[in-house]
Design a protein around this motif. Sequence first.
Motif, PDB file in Angstrom:
ATOM      1  N   TRP A  80      -3.232  12.068 -23.402  1.00  0.00           N
ATOM      2  CA  TRP A  80      -2.948  12.009 -24.836  1.00  0.00           C
ATOM      3  C   TRP A  80      -1.800  11.075 -25.159  1.00  0.00           C
ATOM      4  O   TRP A  80      -1.856  10.318 -26.128  1.00  0.00           O
ATOM      5  N   GLY A  81      -0.772  11.113 -24.412  1.00  0.00           N
ATOM      6  CA  GLY A  81       0.404  10.283 -24.677  1.00  0.00           C
ATOM      7  C   GLY A  81       0.083   8.804 -24.617  1.00  0.00           C
ATOM      8  O   GLY A  81       0.504   8.022 -25.482  1.00  0.00           O
ATOM      9  N   THR A  82      -0.676   8.399 -23.596  1.00  0.00           N
ATOM     10  CA  THR A  82      -1.055   6.988 -23.455  1.00  0.00           C
ATOM     11  C   THR A  82      -1.971   6.563 -24.597  1.00  0.00           C
ATOM     12  O   THR A  82      -1.815   5.478 -25.167  1.00  0.00           O
ATOM     13  N   SER A  83      -2.921   7.403 -24.980  1.00  0.00           N
ATOM     14  CA  SER A  83      -3.855   7.091 -26.071  1.00  0.00           C
ATOM     15  C   SER A  83      -3.122   6.936 -27.399  1.00  0.00           C
ATOM     16  O   SER A  83      -3.407   6.015 -28.176  1.00  0.00           O
ATOM     17  N   ILE A  84      -2.172   7.811 -27.675  1.00  0.00           N
ATOM     18  CA  ILE A  84      -1.406   7.718 -28.913  1.00  0.00           C
ATOM     19  C   ILE A  84      -0.546   6.462 -28.918  1.00  0.00           C
ATOM     20  O   ILE A  84      -0.454   5.766 -29.935  1.00  0.00           O
ATOM     21  N   ALA A  85       0.065   6.128 -27.811  1.00  0.00           N
ATOM     22  CA  ALA A  85       0.896   4.925 -27.720  1.00  0.00           C
ATOM     23  C   ALA A  85       0.052   3.667 -27.952  1.00  0.00           C
ATOM     24  O   ALA A  85       0.470   2.742 -28.655  1.00  0.00           O
ATOM     25  N   ILE A  86      -1.151   3.621 -27.382  1.00  0.00           N
ATOM     26  CA  ILE A  86      -2.045   2.469 -27.583  1.00  0.00           C
ATOM     27  C   ILE A  86      -2.473   2.384 -29.045  1.00  0.00           C
ATOM     28  O   ILE A  86      -2.478   1.299 -29.643  1.00  0.00           O
ATOM     29  N   ALA A  87      -2.815   3.517 -29.658  1.00  0.00           N
ATOM     30  CA  ALA A  87      -3.250   3.530 -31.060  1.00  0.00           C
ATOM     31  C   ALA A  87      -2.131   3.057 -31.972  1.00  0.00           C
ATOM     32  O   ALA A  87      -2.363   2.252 -32.892  1.00  0.00           O
ATOM     33  N   ILE A  88      -0.907   3.524 -31.739  1.00  0.00           N
ATOM     34  CA  ILE A  88       0.229   3.112 -32.576  1.00  0.00           C
ATOM     35  C   ILE A  88       0.518   1.628 -32.393  1.00  0.00           C
ATOM     36  O   ILE A  88       0.783   0.908 -33.360  1.00  0.00           O
ATOM     37  N   THR A  89       0.447   1.132 -31.174  1.00  0.00           N
ATOM     38  CA  THR A  89       0.674  -0.281 -30.897  1.00  0.00           C
ATOM     39  C   THR A  89      -0.366  -1.151 -31.602  1.00  0.00           C
ATOM     40  O   THR A  89      -0.031  -2.179 -32.203  1.00  0.00           O
ATOM     41  N   LEU A  90      -1.635  -0.742 -31.554  1.00  0.00           N
ATOM     42  CA  LEU A  90      -2.690  -1.502 -32.228  1.00  0.00           C
ATOM     43  C   LEU A  90      -2.492  -1.477 -33.751  1.00  0.00           C
ATOM     44  O   LEU A  90      -2.686  -2.494 -34.425  1.00  0.00           O
ATOM     45  N   PHE A  91      -2.112  -0.343 -34.289  1.00  0.00           N
ATOM     46  CA  PHE A  91      -1.881  -0.229 -35.730  1.00  0.00           C
ATOM     47  C   PHE A  91      -0.731  -1.121 -36.170  1.00  0.00           C
ATOM     48  O   PHE A  91      -0.824  -1.843 -37.164  1.00  0.00           O
TER      49      PHE A  91
END
Length: 147
Positions: free
Chosen positions: A5-16
């Motif tokens: 979950w932590g990695t997925s959220i970090a990737i999503a925030i970075t893309l946003f």
Amino acid sequence: MKLNWGTSIAIAITLFIGFIMVMVVTMLTDKGFDHDMVTTDYYKKELLFQQEIDAEQNAKNLGEIKGLKTTTGWAIEFPESVAEKEFKGKVSLYRPSDKQLDFELPIVLSGNYLLIPDNRLTDGRWDILITATLDGQPFKYKNSIIY
């Protein structure tokens, strides 16, 4: 490889954040999104506001002013009493979407009609501003048209 979950959220925030940055840079640099101020001397004109109000009231006291589309352009019909009076000034046409199309014309009446030629107007919204003197009194008329 499995993502937590932590990695997925970090990737999503970075893309946003990357998407937002691309949009900001595009809006700041693209000339298609360049919107100019309505007038360059905004503060100077604000000081003369009471004179504008008086000139607009003089136009209302004159009577009903009508605009109509004709085959040769846009005709502005003044009350009959204007034809006998001294009427000097200019007509300013402002195009909100493109300042390159803005232009001014001197007032030339034909009877009690003022004609704005068809070749100067393109389809869309126009703001008409007539500033003049009528027998020594200031006169100001504003209207928006869809041509």
